[in-house]
Design an enzyme around this catalytic site. Structure first.
Site, short mmCIF file in Angstrom:
data_model
loop_
_atom_site.label_atom_id
_atom_site.label_comp_id
_atom_site.label_asym_id
_atom_site.label_seq_id
_atom_site.Cartn_x
_atom_site.Cartn_y
_atom_site.Cartn_z
N PHE A 309 0.82 -1.20 0.00
CA PHE A 309 0.00 0.00 0.00
C PHE A 309 0.86 1.26 0.00
CE2 PHE A 309 -2.65 -3.26 1.89
CZ PHE A 309 -3.90 -3.03 1.31
N ASP A 310 0.43 2.22 -0.79
CA ASP A 310 0.87 3.60 -0.63
C ASP A 310 0.06 4.16 0.55
OD1 ASP A 310 1.88 6.23 -1.22
OD2 ASP A 310 -0.05 6.65 -2.16
#
Length: 672
Positions: A309-310
């Site tokens: 995930f960003d």
């Protein structure tokens, strides 16, 4: 011409007529009505359903050099006619036509979401002068009026009026969104209340809705790996069927057994196994606000073991808000008032967030004198003869103000929050901390992924302390901070080299390299960011991060359905072949057994469309909008944790490689 004839005879009406001829033949058989072979009612079925099958087989063989399943059906039908089994020939042709109709029905149901999008495309637009023109003739900059209840004909920006817009067709959001002057609106969405005037910012063919329609159509044209394997199997199964049929004829001396082998060997169920399941799954995802661009992406998703995930705009909302107000010697309201007044002339994102906070809290904002901006440091002004400073620690110290606030600054820095230090004359009177909000369904989503044995990783440009603080709030186990965009890409490649099947979830802007490198990529598909949809394999149209576990479950079920369909079709064919060689089946009963298997495969795939994979998402969505306390409704954002981020005025976040991230650039050079 041949294609038109084939389509007409394969249509629903002609298939029904063909079935009526076959039904009459069955009635004749039941009641022992004897007719000459040339008057057998089944000839009607052979002509209506068999001729297009024969034409299709010859077209594929000659024009496309493709040995298809239709060829084997045609051979079986002709062989049945040659031995006088007109009923068997008609039954083979009709049941295969019925199977084709069932496949079309499944595909049409799967495309229901797409049809809804197309139906919602407005055909006309009302200009503000009262003229009504085709939506296709709207030009950039045209002023258009949308009345309550009307669909918006093109993407635009509101120039007059306020309203609530139902954006569910584009984003999956169940509640209307309040819009006012300056806000964007999208083609196909519905104006719920007040009349609004908009300025067209796109042509009809370039609208957000049309792009969405084009992407859904493109998904239909991309075959999945399993589908390609099934096609290859169908290709070599045809000659194998011919060999076995000839061998059965020669060994037993009974040509009927050879014909029966041809009837039951057709790999139609095998070919139907994958496309029907893929189309049903893509259709299911579309109606839940998730755009899957290809069957290949859907299949790969099921094999994933690592989700990366960003942070900003992905696990957070990307909306900068005031999270903490620390006062020294003055009231919180006065601190917010003088800070907002000083920042009211600034265009900086932090300044805008502070001013918005004051306005939302009905705190007075005063006129200021001698306003001055110092880029990278802060701002100063005079309010009622008091000198006000708002900026970072360096800026405060340069103006001769000192204070023992290091402990508070370190706390906010470790939590990843940007800070504005406020000075009044010669004293520090407070600190205002700002940050981004965690999506309230993010922790629940991460837990759901852990429950299905999926590893979660956070890759971010934030400093490591802030990244660790954030990860602890949402439950992500592995964290890597201080990353440039190319360093995120390097980490993804490392996970892949270590045997990981990686999915990257990002906002599609600064994460584009990582999205392209991952095995599968999911973008937060807010319609304000074309890059988000174009860069990724899958787009969450409503930016609902809670859909990630839903996608994983949908993919797993789709793969299971495909494999089950293939095994089921192969098992039915194998058993039917053995029975045919042993003489337990004849062409008539063989056709029934084989084609019943084809219909079963199609119907099993169709079940994917209406199955519920979204229990977690629905619960999170409910919590997103309302929490209940003694019958009163309160917005759930009041209870969410706050993490750092920064957002430019137009809502698109930009990552600067030379400073690692815009968040760090702001936090370190402007306020800390």
């Amino acid at each position: 011409m041949i294609d038109e004839i084939t389509d007409f005879l394969f249509g629903l009406k002609m298939t029904i007529i063909s079935g009526i001829f076959l039904l009459i033949a069955i009635i004749f058989m039941i009641f022992g009505v004897e007719t000459p072979i040339y008057l057998n009612p089944a000839w009607g079925t052979v002509i209506i359903s068999g001729i297009p099958m024969l034409l299709l087989a010859m077209t594929r063989l000659i024009r496309e050099k493709w040995i298809s399943s239709a060829l084997l059906i045609a051979i079986a039908m002709v062989a049945s006619l040659l031995i006088g089994e007109v009923f068997a020939a008609g039954e083979v042709a009709w049941i295969m036509a019925l199977g084709a109709l069932l496949e079309d029905w499944t595909v049409e149901r799967a495309k229901k979401g797409l049809k809804n999008l197309i139906d919602l495309t407005p055909q006309t637009a009302r200009l503000t002068n009262g003229d009504i023109i085709p939506a296709s003739e709207v030009k950039l900059g045209d002023n258009i009026r949308i009345l309550p209840g009307e669909n918006i004909p093109v993407d635009g920006e509101i120039i007059k009026g306020t309203s609530s817009i139902d954006q569910s067709v584009m984003t999956g959001e169940s509640l209307p969104i309040d819009k006012t002057v300056g806000d964007e609106v999208f083609c196909g969405t519905t104006n719920m209340f007040g009349a609004i005037d908009i300025k067209a910012t796109s042509l009809a063919e370039d609208s957000s809705l049309q792009k969405l329609i084009d992407l859904v159509k493109a998904a239909d044209e991309k075959q999945a790996p399993t589908q390609r394997i099934a096609d290859k199997w169908a290709t070599w199964l045809v000659p194998v069927a011919l060999i076995i049929a000839i061998a059965a004829w020669l060994v037993t001396g009974n040509i009927e057994r050879g014909v029966t082998v041809l009837v039951v060997f057709c790999p139609c169920a095998l070919i139907l196994a994958t496309p029907t399941a893929i189309m049903a799954a893509i259709g299911q995802a579309t109606k839940h606000g998730v755009l899957i661009k290809s069957g290949e992406a859907l299949e790969k998703l099921g094999a994933l073991n690592t989700l990366i995930f960003d942070k900003t705009g992905t696990l957070t909302y990307g909306n900068l808000v005031v999270s903490d107000i620390v006062k020294y010697g003055i009231s919180e309201e006065e601190l917010l008032s003088i800070t907002a007044s000083c920042e009211s002339l600034s265009e900086h994102p932090l300044a805008k967030a502070i001013v918005n906070k004051a306005k939302n809290d009905n705190v007075s904002i005063s006129d200021v004198n001698n306003f001055k901006m110092n880029p990278g440091l802060g701002v100063s002004c005079e309010i009622n003869s008091d000198k006000i400073y708002a900026g970072n620690l360096k800026f405060i110290n340069e103006n001769g103000i000192s204070a023992d606030i290091g402990e508070d600054l370190d706390k906010f820095k470790n939590e990843g929050k940007a800070t504005v230090i406020v000075g009044k004359n010669n004293d520090v009177v407070g600190i205002i901390a700002l940050s981004d909000m965690i999506r309230e369904d993010a922790p629940q989503m991460i837990n759901a992924l852990h429950d299905i044995k999926t590893k979660t990783v956070l890759l971010t440009g934030d400093n490591t302390q802030a990244a660790n603080y954030f990860a602890s709030k949402v439950g992500i186990g592995e964290v890597h901070g201080n990353l440039l965009p190319e360093e995120k890409l390097d980490w993804i490649e490392k996970f892949q080299e270590n045997g990981g099947n990686v999915c990257m979830v990002g906002d599609g802007v600064n994460d584009a390299p990582a999205l392209k490198t991952a095995n599968v990529s999911v973008a937060m598909g807010s319609m304000g960011s074309d890059v988000a949809i174009e860069a990724a394999d899958i787009a969450l149209l409503g930016d609902e991060i809670s859909k990630i576990p839903y996608l994983k479950n949908l993919s797993n079920s789709t793969l299971f359905t495909i494999k089950a369909n293939i095994v089921m079709s192969m098992a039915i064919n194998a058993a039917a072949i053995i029975c045919s060689v042993l003489g337990l089946l004849n062409p008539v009963t063989g056709a029934i057994v084989h084609n019943a298997g084809s219909c079963l495969v199609v119907l099993n795939a169709a079940l994917l469309y209406d199955r519920n994979f979204d229990k977690t998402s629905k619960k999170a969505q409910h919590n997103h909008y309302h929490t209940h306390d003694d019958g009163e409704h309160s917005h759930s954002h009041e209870n969410v944790e706050i993490i750092d981020a920064i957002q430019t005025e137009n809502g698109i976040r930009h990552l600067h490689a030379h400073t690692h991230s815009m968040e760090r650039h702001v936090c370190e050079n402007y306020h800390n």
